[in-house]
Design an enzyme around this catalytic site. Sequence first.
Site, PDB file in Angstrom:
ATOM      1  CG  HIS A  63      -1.943   1.072   1.246  1.00 51.18           C
ATOM      2  ND1 HIS A  63      -3.062   1.020   2.035  1.00 51.18           N
ATOM      3  CD2 HIS A  63      -2.037   2.250   0.574  1.00 51.18           C
ATOM      4  CE1 HIS A  63      -3.790   2.118   1.860  1.00 51.18           C
ATOM      5  NE2 HIS A  63      -3.167   2.887   0.977  1.00 51.18           N
TER       6      HIS A  63
ATOM      7  CG  HIS B 265     -10.487   4.861   1.468  1.00 54.65           C
ATOM      8  ND1 HIS B 265      -9.254   5.418   1.678  1.00 54.65           N
ATOM      9  CD2 HIS B 265     -11.339   5.545   2.249  1.00 54.65           C
ATOM     10  CE1 HIS B 265      -9.361   6.420   2.542  1.00 54.65           C
ATOM     11  NE2 HIS B 265     -10.619   6.516   2.906  1.00 54.65           N
TER      12      HIS B 265
ATOM     13  CG  ASP C 271      -2.364   5.019   3.432  1.00 51.07           C
ATOM     14  OD1 ASP C 271      -2.222   5.340   2.238  1.00 51.07           O
ATOM     15  OD2 ASP C 271      -3.335   5.372   4.119  1.00 51.07           O
TER      16      ASP C 271
END
Length: 427
Positions: free
Chosen positions: A18, A140, A267
């Site tokens: 990610h 998400h 992320d």
Amino acid sequence: RTLDGGGRHLLPGLIDSHVHFRTPGLTHKEDWAHASRAAVAGGVTTVIDMPNTVPPLRTGEEAHRKAELLTGTSLVDYRFHLGVSGEDPSPLRAVGPREATSVKVFLAGHHTAPDVVRDPAQLEKVFRTAAESGLRLLLHAEDDGVFGLLDEWRGEPSGYAEYERHRPRSGAIVAVARVLELVRRHGTTVHVLHASTAEEADLLTAAAHAGLPVTFEVTPHHLSFTAAETCRVGARARLSPALRQQADQERLWRAVRTGQVATLGSDHAPHTREEKLRTPAQAPPGLPGVQEMLTAVHTGLRRRAPFEPPDAQLSLLVRLLAERPAELFGLDERKGGLRPGLDADFVLFDADERWMLGPGPGSGPGSSAIHSKCGWSAYEGWTMTGRVLHTVRCGETVYRCEGDQAEFGEPDGRWLDARRPTDVEPR
Ligand code: NCD
Ligand code: ZN
Ligand code: ZN
């Protein structure tokens, strides 16, 4: 899964499934060359990049073009997650495993989300198309209500505490419940990204026990910081989903330690300092993290269980940061462990060294430079436990550090081939 080298450990090269490396179109925030240096400095040798670039990445053809664009710029090997437009998910049917095995869907919108699927009928179609095409959906899972509130906020950073108190956490929980209902109806294989609340962890764990094809990810940020931190640091610590309460963080740690979580993903979502210094309503959510991930989570594990053998903690990290991401994203025939036949991707990790992230080389022997182009980190000022000393990708040194000096190898990372989730043996 790990080898002891006298206080130093040999780990497999990590897979960060990610990252937002911002190429193309957002290279004022980050570019592939900087981001891949940050990655190898963090022990990561393979990344899977998110599609919310400018333009967004939606088709297999675009994946080929992007891979071509990256030739000669990357220290790490890479894959891409595709994006999808709710209006027309049909391009997913034409995606071969060479191009992608996974698709990110935003259920709610924010500054850096180009494709948001809000319409329930469109969402059904996306879930159905992904199931029929054998693609894994990455969710998400947030609710737009969160962002509506944000748009109305006109406060200054000094009022941030107040703003955060009103930021609802229910949006994420409701969105996960919605996702599970869609999985039940369509049988789509789903990986929920950046789970942030205790309730999400409960719902997803129960769903997996009930046999639904769902897994979930947790980020180092949600394990390292809480909303209190956002109040202290201000808009710079803003991310999506938001940092939550202590009880949520404890629940996420439990999920990590008991194997409920499938993967950790950084992320890595850099924005410029200037962008982050805007008022909370204007500052885009997201933090860099690919360089910090391994050591930040290792630091957290040590702090929580100081007397646990380092080997056990590192095995857990290897599971979440190499083996499981390789399995989930069809890379386990060449990445994800230290086994004959796999790529020679290694990380030499000193589990005891304590150090700090500094603004640049020359910050002192106990410090490492921040390699992301954005030039800042939420972990500045933290004492980190455990440091990456040496990273090898495909038998070549791509990173080495001594004191505060870093050296990088040749940027000849490749676009990897993979298998579809449906080809992966059931676990
Ligand atoms: C990400 C970004 O900036 O691209 N931001 C974030 O806060 N996580 C987008 C995302 O992962 O949703
Ligand atoms: Zn996201
Ligand atoms: Zn993201």
